[in-house]
Structures are given as C-alpha cells and as structure tokens.
Design a protein around this motif. Structure first.
Motif, PDB file in Angstrom:
ATOM      1  N   GLY A  73      15.277  51.977  60.776  1.00  0.00           N
ATOM      2  CA  GLY A  73      14.915  52.728  61.853  1.00  0.00           C
ATOM      3  C   GLY A  73      15.755  53.610  62.502  1.00  0.00           C
ATOM      4  N   SER A  97      23.142  59.160  60.415  1.00  0.00           N
ATOM      5  CA  SER A  97      21.393  59.548  60.926  1.00  0.00           C
ATOM      6  C   SER A  97      20.782  59.095  59.684  1.00  0.00           C
ATOM      7  N   ARG A  98      19.121  58.755  60.233  1.00  0.00           N
ATOM      8  CA  ARG A  98      18.640  57.834  59.017  1.00  0.00           C
ATOM      9  C   ARG A  98      18.630  58.132  57.604  1.00  0.00           C
ATOM     10  N   TYR A  99      18.568  59.615  57.654  1.00  0.00           N
ATOM     11  CA  TYR A  99      18.129  60.783  56.490  1.00  0.00           C
ATOM     12  C   TYR A  99      19.945  60.354  55.403  1.00  0.00           C
ATOM     13  N   THR A 100      20.913  60.316  56.236  1.00  0.00           N
ATOM     14  CA  THR A 100      22.300  59.891  55.711  1.00  0.00           C
ATOM     15  C   THR A 100      22.062  58.795  54.840  1.00  0.00           C
ATOM     16  N   SER A 110      19.291  57.406  54.177  1.00  0.00           N
ATOM     17  CA  SER A 110      18.594  57.067  52.828  1.00  0.00           C
ATOM     18  C   SER A 110      19.129  57.807  51.216  1.00  0.00           C
TER      19      SER A 110
END
Ligand code: HEM
Ligand code: FMN
Ligand code: SF4
Ligand code: SF4
Lengths: 77, 189, 409
Positions: B33, B40-43, B45
C-alpha cells in the motif's frame, strides 16, 4: 446526475489506490482508508464525486485490489 | 530449425524468469500500500499486471518453441501433466507445475471481481510457491544454468525476492501499520 | 380489554396495559379471552388501511414507518413475482434492553398473531422468529398451544450487533451474525434474494392489536407525532424495569410516576447505547429526533433509558459505554475498527481527567471521521453518543480538563 462511489467497507483494506486516482474527492484517514474531502461527502455508504471524475472513478473500480468499489449514477443533488 | 527453436526456448525461458521475478517484487510492493518514490500504487498495480501478462506470453513462447524442437522430445501432454517427459522428467515437470500455477494465478487475477476475494487470494498466494519452483526448473534443466551470468542473475533474483519476502513479514510492512497498531491498542481495559 | 378510546389524562405509563393486557405468562386461552381471535381474511384490505392510518413506526430502534416497509415489500413482490420472507427480529442485542424478552415471555401470542397477519397479507413463503436461544422453550410451548407449525425459530448470538438487520439475515443464511455491506433495500433483496420484511417483535405485536382494534384506537395513546404506545426498559442504579408507556411521553412525568425522585437524577441516557444524553428531564421521548425539535424531543430508539444519578461521573459512564461499543465493532470496516478504539481511548483520557488541551478537538474530529463510513450505523451511533456526552456534560468536561471532577472528589 452525479457520480457516486460506493465503498464496500467490509472489503476495503485501505490500500489507497482510489485515494490516489480520485485525489480531488478523496483523502486518506489516519489509518489509510478513503475519506471524502467534502464535509457532506459520505452519504450512507457512498461518496459523492465531482462530475469530471467519472473516468478516474471507473479506473479505480477496475483496479481496486480488494474489488471494494462500485460506481453509481444517482439523481439526487 | 531445431537450432533456432532451441535458442528461442532458452531466451524466452530466461526472459520469463526475469519477468516473473519482477512481477513478484512489484506484487509485494503493491500489497504494502505504499508509494515508492515515483511509483504510485496505481502505477505499481499496472506494472504488476503488465509484467505478469508479458511473463505469461514469454512462457507460452518458451513452451511452444520446445514443442517444435524435436531434440527436447516434448509432447503436448507434458504441458499439462508434470513428470512424464523423456528429457530430465523431474526438472521439466517442475516447469509444468509452475506453468499451470502461473496460468491459474494470472487468470484468477484478471477475473478477481467475479470470483470473490477469498478464491483470488487463496490462489494468488501460491505465487510464493510457484516462483521457487520456476527458479528450480531453470537451474535444473536450463542449458545455460552452468554459465556464470545465469548464476549471477539467479543469485541476484533470489536475494531480491528473499529480501522482499522478509520485508513482507515484518510488522511495519503495511502502510499505516503504526497508526493502526496504535488504534487497535486503544481499548485494553 | 376495552376497544373504546381511552381519554388522554396525561402521558407517561399507559393507564391500561395494551401489549401485556392478557397478564403474565399469558396462555393461548387467556390470550383469546382478552383479545379475541385475529380478524378473518375477509378483512385483510381494511387491516392494511388501518396499519397505514395508525402511523406505527418500528420499535427495533430505527423507527421507520412500518406500513411503508410492508408496502415496499408488496411492491417488490408484485414486480418480481418472488414470494417474500417474513423475519421477526427479537434479537435484542442491546444489553440494557429487556422489552423484547419480556414481550416474548408474557405475550408471545400477540407476536405470533402479528406474524400470522403480515404473513397472510404478504403471502410469505417462509417466516422466521429470531431470538436468543433462551427464549425458545417458551416460544415452542406457545406455538404448540396454538398449533402453529410454519414459523421457524432461529437462535442468534447475544452480542450487540447481532440484531442489526443484515446481521440477522447473514445468520439465517448460515453465516456469522455480523452486518453486511447492503446498499439495496431488504424489501427488494433480502434473505436468499427474496423480498424481505424484517420487523421487530414489538412492532408485530402492535400490528396484531391495530388489526383488531383500529388505527383510531392505536392513536388514542401517544401524541400526534408519536402515536400509540411502546415498551421501555428503564435502568436505575443497577435495577431495571420494563413499562408500556405513551408515545411522545414527557420524561419527568414518567420518572415521577415510577417514583424515581428527579432531584437525585443528574442525567438520563435516552435510547440506550446508540442514544443520547440529556440533563433536561422536561423533554418528550419520541420515535425520531427531528432536528428542529432537538433537544426538547429525543428519540427513544428501541426504548432504553438509563438513569445517571448524582454522585457518579457521567463522563466515566460515557467512556465505559464507548469502550463497550468499540469492542462490539464487528471489526470488518476500517474506519470503525480503528476509529472507534481511538475515540474510546481519547474519551477514556477525558474520563481520567487528562489535561491534554487537544483532547476535545480530537474527539470532535474523530466523531466526524467515523460517521457514515461503515457497513452499518454502529460507528455513526457511537459517534453521536460520544459527542452528546461532550456537549451535554460540558461543565464536567471543563472540570476534567483542568484535572477536577464535579461528581467525585
Ligand atoms: C505470473 C502471475 C502473477 C504472479 C506471480 C503474481 C504475484 C503476486 C504477488 C507475490 C503478490 C503479493 C501478494 C501478497 O504478498 O499478499 C501479488 C499481489 C497482487 N496481484 Fe499478482 N501476480 C500475478 C498475476 C497477477 C495478475 C494477472 C493480476 C491481475 C490484475 C494480479 C493482481 C494482483 C493484485 C490485485 C494483488 C494485490 C495487491 C494489493 O493487495 O494491493 N496479479 N501478486
Ligand atoms: C447495531 C445495530 C443493532 C441493532 N439491534 C437490533 C435488535 O437487537 N433488535 C431489533 O429489533 N433491531 C435492531 N436493530 C435495528 C434493525 O436493523 C432493524 O432496523 C429493525 O429490526 C427493524 O424493525 P422495526 O422496523 O420494527 O424497527 C439494530 C440496528 C443496529 C444498527
Ligand atoms: S482502492 Fe480499494 S482497498 Fe484501496 S482504499 Fe480504495 S476501496 Fe479501499
Ligand atoms: S461499521 Fe463497524 S460494526 Fe458495522 S459492519 Fe462495519 S465494522 Fe461492523
């Protein structure tokens, strides 16, 4: 018509991905869970989003690691 | 023709292993997290998903090229049933096991919204089993396993994955774990 | 029991009991002698009209208009063609509440009448009566007396959240008795996906009486805003009593009638652990709290009153309750799982007279932070109780923050 993000709080584990994607509407609480920036943002389990956030919200719904999100279109407001 | 297939098989096997290690490392990062610098966490993922899907593609290539290569004497059944092969059946069997696990992990990963969190997690966590099996398969049967550079790459991968796995098990692995611990200790009358 | 209207002498305890009119441990024959049989199916459409006209609101805590709930189930049945399910909620998870247990012991036939009628009108395929296991022997006896075989008894856990609507459904479906994420209405998608009517057992008992005696009769008790009567559990110094009182009753009138000397009372917790405190006793106890009428009218929720006498520190009591509520969290939803213990800890610091100048501000922020962010209303209600303690006991709060206590020396 506004977009509402429905958070299944029993699933969400506060990984923060949606907070990142929807930074204009969401912020992190002290434990990492999404929290509405607007004072009246939390409406019985959903968060009201700004109009232009629909696309980002769709992405958050798709990528939330816990599948805890849904997007709703609601008539109120 | 066999020569070509042979080198495609070796190269794709090697790339698969690198991608697999990358997938595992980014998976562990994402699970924490935390955002890492520019990631970023999105990247994370997205990277995790792309690495793993690329990995599946290279493993497919690896398997198909071995099928086409008469020297490897691999049958279609060897793709789905481990330990039947003629050529180093044990080490090749490990390859089959990790291939099947990988397909299962990737498929349930993509379909997780429809399967439910429990099924997804249960199958996804076998990634920690699948990775060492795949590494062992590479060391046991790989033509290049004896070469220095292959050993260096393997040792570095093992080191990184071990470090990440140990970090995964520490108390402060999850983002916000300190505030959460504090909160949990709130009521202790 | 008379069916003519009772003149409203004053509000408080009912002059003549309604729900408990058949006496203690009423048998089937005593029940029939007192109330007569349930009206025949020929009267079903009038019964629905009377229910609607009665203005009855749910007695399980949420105070939602019952007729509207029934109508929603009927609409859903008409739309989907699915047979509905009826669930009588007698879980009574609130530790200070005894009224459902009282009702199920003394007037089980009235509850079963209510189930029989709603079931008949809705055409329910299944009916469940959900209570703690301890109530089952009495209910089985009552059911065999009247030859009732279609009601399934179900035992729930006895923890605080077990009675929440989706927790009851989950338990009936074989899962844990914990609340679920349920963004749709039970009337559309309830037990096993069927349209579901889930009502409190006291609500059903009122329905049985209204069907017999009319909405007019029901409204002859209570007030215009809060018609009819309700059962209340009253806690005072370790003792409890259960009474049937007028809707909208005045709190001090009620206390006088019960001979609890108001001069000894510092405050009352109205609505139980999900309620609010008041030091003003001249208020009315109603079904809902209308923002415009606050604080002269408070919602009595599931009918629980706890009396705080002088000599006990109300902030300590509030802290105890919030601790209990934090520990009761089902620990499924992050903000509830982490926010409530944090709130409890800060409130405990207040109770222990910490002089940390940021405490109150932090508590205020926490109460806002947890509200609306859970699968059920537990965090909202806990936050409301905590902030009501800080506002109502402001004098005590200021004393505590400077290391003093007004009630203990
Ligand atoms: C070769 C295939 C894959 C491998 C080896 C792999 C490996 C991993 C590992 C080791 C973790 C960390 C788990 C933990 O420690 O709890 C993880 C997490 C995760 N993976 Fe994969 N994965 C693969 C494919 C996929 C695919 C195709 C998806 C689909 C999008 C996916 C989605 C996820 C998600 C959502 C998480 C959880 C991240 C979080 O909780 O924040 N994975 N993966
Ligand atoms: C935390 C929590 C606990 C509850 N416990 C009970 C209970 O023990 N009994 C009950 O009848 N309703 C309880 N409720 C209310 C139910 O969710 C539901 O609204 C009620 O049973 C509906 O019946 P009514 O319309 O007759 O009030 C609880 C609600 C919450 C949020
Ligand atoms: S992305 Fe999902 S798990 Fe992460 S904070 Fe948002 S809702 Fe929770
Ligand atoms: S809000 Fe709290 S009590 Fe309600 S379901 Fe979530 S964790 Fe449980």
């Amino acid at each position: 018509m506004s977009a509402e993000l429905e958070i299944d709080w029993t699933r969400c584990q506060g990984r923060g991905l949606c907070i990142e994607l929807l930074a204009a509407d969401l912020t992190s609480d002290p434990w990492g869970y999404p929290s509405a920036r607007r004072a009246d943002g939390h409406q019985s389990g959903t968060v009201i989003l700004a109009e232009d956030q629909r696309e980002a919200a769709n992405e958050a719904v798709k990528m939330c690691p816990l599948s805890a999100l849904k997007l709703r279109t609601s008539a109120h407001q | 023709m066999d020569e070509l297939m042979w080198s495609v098989a070796r190269t794709s096997g090697m790339i698969s292993l690198l991608l697999l290690t990358g997938t595992l490392l980014v998976g562990i990062m994402a699970r924490s997290g935390r955002a890492f610098g520019g990631l970023s966490r999105y990247t994370q993922s997205l990277l995790h998903r792309s690495f793993s899907l690329l990995c599946v593609i290279f493993v497919m290539l690896h398997v198909l090229s071995l099928l086409a290569d008469s020297y490897a004497k691999m049958q279609i059944i060897d793709i789905f049933v481990p330990f039947l092969g003629d050529y180093r059946p044990f080490w090749q069997g490990l390859g089959t096991v990790s291939f099947l696990l990988m397909i299962a992990i990737a498929l349930t990963g993509l379909l997780r919204r429809h399967l439910g969190q429990r099924v997804f997690r249960g199958i996804h966590l076998t990634a920690y089993l699948m990775w060492p099996i795949a590494v062992a398969h590479g060391l046991g049967t790989g033509t290049d396993a004896g070469t220095l550079w292959y050993r260096i790459v393997t040792v570095i991968s093992i080191g990184l994955v071990l470090a990440a796995a140990i970090w995964r098990l520490t108390a402060n692995y999850l983002d916000h774990s300190a505030t959460r611990r504090l909160a949990r200790e709130g009521v202790k009358l | 029991m008379s069916t003519t209207s009772i003149p409203k002498v004053h509000l408080g305890v009912l002059e003549e009991p309604r729900l408990l009119a058949a006496g203690p441990d009423a048998s089937w024959s005593q029940h029939l002698d007192t109330f007569g049989p349930v009206p025949s199916p020929a009267e079903d459409s009038q019964i629905v009209e009377q229910w609607e006209a009665s203005g009855l609101s749910g007695r399980g805590g949420g105070s939602f208009p019952t007729a509207r709930k029934i109508a929603a189930v009927q609409r859903s049945v008409n739309r989907t063609g699915k047979a509905p399910v009826l669930i009588a909620n007698g879980s009574e998870g609130e530790p200070l509440s005894y009224k459902d247990q009282m009702l199920l012991t003394h007037a089980p036939h009235l509850v079963l009448d209510g189930m029989e009628l709603t079931d008949r009108i809705l055409g329910a395929s299944e009916r469940y009566l959900v209570t703690k296991a301890g109530a089952h022997p009495r209910l089985l006896q009552a059911m065999s007396e009247r030859g009732e075989t279609s009601v399934t008894l179900h035992a729930t856990d006895s923890h605080f959240l077990a009675g929440q609507a989706t927790a009851v459904i989950s338990s009936l479906e074989g899962g844990p008795s914990l609340p679920r994420h349920q963004p749709w209405h039970l009337s559309d998608l309830g037990l096993g996906g069927a349209p579901t009517l889930l009502v409190n057992v006291e609500t059903l008992a009122h329905l049985a009486l209204i069907a017999r005696y009319s909405a007019h009769w029901f409204r002859s008790a209570g007030t215009e805003e809060d018609p009819g009567s309700r059962m209340v559990s009253i806690h005072d110094a370790g003792h409890y009593q259960v009474h049937e009182v007028h809707g909208g009753t005045n709190l001090s009138v009620l206390l006088e009638q019960l001979q609890i000397p108001t001069k000894d009372i510092h405050a009352v917790l109205v609505g139980g652990f999900h309620g609010q405190f008041t030091t003003d006793l001249d208020i009315s106890l109603s079904a809902t709290t209308d923002a415009a009428q606050y604080p002269s009218t408070l919602s009595v929720g599931a009918g629980v009153l706890e009396i705080l006498r002088f000599g006990t520190c109300p902030l300590e009591r509030a802290s105890e309750i919030v601790d209990y509520l934090a520990q009761s969290s089902a620990k499924q939803c992050g903000p509830c799982m982490f926010g409530l213990p944090t709130l409890a800890r800060d409130l405990q610091a207040v109770a222990r007279r910490s002089t940390d100048p940021q405490l109150t501000e932090r508590i205020e922020r926490l109460t806002q932070l947890v509200s609306g962010r859970g699968a059920c209303h537990h965090p909202d209600a806990t936050a409301r109780l905590a902030s009501s303690a800080l506002h109502v006991f402001d004098d005590e709060l200021q004393a505590h923050l400077s290391g003093q206590c007004l009630h203990k020396f």
